[in-house]
Design a protein around this motif. Structure first.
Motif, PDB file in Angstrom:
ATOM      1  N   ASP A 139       0.832  -1.205   0.000  1.00  0.00           N
ATOM      2  CA  ASP A 139       0.000   0.000   0.000  1.00  0.00           C
ATOM      3  C   ASP A 139       0.865   1.253   0.000  1.00  0.00           C
ATOM      4  OD1 ASP A 139      -2.442  -1.206  -0.085  1.00  0.00           O
ATOM      5  OD2 ASP A 139      -2.833  -1.089   2.063  1.00  0.00           O
ATOM      6  N   ASN A 290      -2.804   0.038  -3.506  1.00  0.00           N
ATOM      7  CA  ASN A 290      -1.874  -1.075  -3.439  1.00  0.00           C
ATOM      8  C   ASN A 290      -1.183  -1.282  -4.780  1.00  0.00           C
ATOM      9  OD1 ASN A 290      -1.019  -4.121  -3.456  1.00  0.00           O
ATOM     10  ND2 ASN A 290      -1.384  -3.585  -1.321  1.00  0.00           N
ATOM     11  N   LYS A 293      -1.343  -4.790  -6.534  1.00  0.00           N
ATOM     12  CA  LYS A 293      -2.584  -5.208  -7.165  1.00  0.00           C
ATOM     13  C   LYS A 293      -2.805  -4.542  -8.521  1.00  0.00           C
ATOM     14  CE  LYS A 293      -5.045  -6.405  -2.921  1.00  0.00           C
ATOM     15  NZ  LYS A 293      -6.250  -6.157  -2.080  1.00  0.00           N
TER      16      LYS A 293
END
Length: 489
Positions: A139, A290, A293
């Motif tokens: 993150d 993030n 991702k």
């Protein structure tokens, strides 16, 4: 009269010459010192000096502690100043033990946090509202300059490791940043302590004895333990509650419904953090993003790269900063390229490799082998490439000094600007025929990340560097993984 005019003209010429010389000297200072040393050295010494200079100029090998306690520490590295970078680049490294808190403070610089390992709860003021975000590995989160925040490691068995960009463009001193602690006591001292006791007693509406108890109770430093083994505090009590329970508890305190013990902590209201807010832990503030991702911006058999800018994560628009993450397979190469819009600075997260940077005049600026924990920076417009070692993947993360799309220009590969510029003029510039130029630039079929390179450093070179590093003292980090230790072996 004629002599006077001549003297005045001569003085003006001399002043102009001094001004031009000083400007030129500022821009060429790093060259002048090198040339002086080269004149005094033997050829062998000169070659060794040149080699060492190339290895170190764009590396930031030493970090300095900013804050250190039993519960954690914060270290920082800073790029060298000069004309080739708009402002000094700062990268911070925060390590927090399980069940610890980086106490509420605000900075005169903006922060971008990247969680490398562990989990964190970050509380921050957003438009006069207290918000809290749970951050996990990968993150990124932006904290504006002047915004009060805290960082909590709620984990019971894992350290929290955060890499952060520190932008001092709004700071009181561009060379560093300044913390203004809200919480505190004798160490650190709260900014409230600067006011006289009578002023604070009246403002808080408490007795002098209560004021003394609160304002001098904290002695553990900026990063504190919040476990039950330590003296109970407001930090301990609130951190051990679930989010909704914390919300209810704080509302009771704010609304005057707390018991006698809880009322002692009603001074929180004066911090401007909680009072008058219907939604204390609200969801209107930007969330984290993030990077793991995100779908790769580029990917092939030899690696992948990801970039996050202001068009992807809106808070970056205000910070003027972006982030990137690159993973190269063993032996592969990020093709030589140039960043036309930003300086970039990063850290090796995993593996070993090599970084080459070139001066504008076409000479080698740096050719350095790097490993986990090494921090590097590349000035805007400078051509460079990264090469993974033959034995393992090479992963590095970093920041750019623009929140716009950086759009790197590749100098080699199937998508290089040479392909775009494939004209008679290009062939003439290299002094070859068009056909020969065409065959030359078409020989490489891959783009951006290129196959295994003969330039990849072999393992034995890395072992030699590791042996040498033992004699050079502590680096920025060692073992940058689950058991990372910052600063020292």
């Amino acid at each position: 009269m004629g002599k006077g005019v001549s003297f005045l003209l001569l003085a003006l010429v001399l002043c102009y010459g001094v001004t031009v010389t000083m400007g030129y000297r500022g821009e060429k200072q790093w060259r002048k010192e090198r040339e002086r040393r080269e004149e005094e050295m033997e050829p062998e010494e000169e070659e060794q000096e040149e080699s060492e200079s190339r290895k170190s100029w764009f590396l930031m090998p030493k970090s300095r502690p900013v804050m250190t306690t039993d519960a954690g520490e914060m270290r920082m590295v800073r790029s060298p100043g000069g004309r080739i970078v708009d402002k000094p680049l700062h990268m911070g490294f925060i390590t927090m033990e399980p069940q610890s808190l980086f106490i509420p403070q605000y900075l005169d610089s903006s922060l971008i946090l990247f969680v490398r390992t562990g989990e964190a709860r970050v509380g921050c003021i957003y438009k006069d509202e207290m918000v809290e975000r749970r951050l996990k590995i990968g993150d990124v989160y932006h904290i504006p300059a002047g915004s009060t925040f805290y960082i909590l490691n709620p984990g019971e068995g894992q350290r929290l490791h955060i890499i952060c960009s520190i932008d001092p463009s709004e700071s009181l001193n561009l060379d560093t940043f300044q913390s203004f602690f809200i919480g505190g006591g004798t160490h650190p001292t709260s900014v409230l302590a600067g006011f006289g006791p009578e002023t604070l007693s009246t403002a808080f509406n408490v007795s002098m004895s209560k004021l003394e108890e609160i304002m001098r109770g904290q002695q553990e430093g900026p990063i504190v333990h919040v476990t039950k083994s330590h003296a109970p505090s407001i930090w301990t009590k609130l951190s051990q509650l679930q989010e909704q329970d914390r919300l209810k508890q704080v509302k009771r305190m704010v609304q005057g419904e707390a018991d006698e013990e809880e009322k002692e902590w009603s001074w929180w209201k004066l911090f401007g953090i909680f009072s008058g807010n219907e939604r204390i832990f609200g969801d209107k503030a930007p969330d984290s993003y993030n990077i793991y991702k995100r779908k790769a911006d580029f990917k092939n058999d030899y690696g992948w790269s990801v970039a996050v800018d202001g068009s992807v994560y809106k808070p970056f628009k205000h910070s003027g900063t972006g982030v990137y993450l690159v993973n190269l397979t063993a032996g592969s190469m990020m093709a030589p390229h140039v960043n036309p819009r930003a300086t970039e600075y990063g850290i090796v997260l995993r593996g070993t490799g090599r970084i080459q940077i070139v001066y504008p005049n076409g000479t080698l600026a740096m050719d350095a082998r790097v490993r986990e924990g090494d921090v590097f920076w590349v000035p805007r417009y400078f051509a460079f490439c990264q090469i993974a070692s033959r034995s393992s993947p090479f992963e590095f993360f970093g920041f750019t000094t623009t929140s716009d799309k950086n759009r790197p220009q590749f100098l080699v590969g199937a998508n290089s600007l040479l392909h775009t510029f494939n004209t008679p003029e290009l062939a003439a510039a290299f002094g070859v025929t068009e056909e020969r130029m065409r065959r030359f630039i078409n020989a490489q079929k891959e783009a951006v990340i290129l196959p295994s390179a003969s330039a990849a450093p072999p393992d034995e070179d890395l072992k030699e560097r590791e042996e040498k590093s033992k004699d050079e003292g502590p680096k920025v980090m060692r073992n940058f993984g689950d058991q990372m230790i910052m600063g020292f072996d």
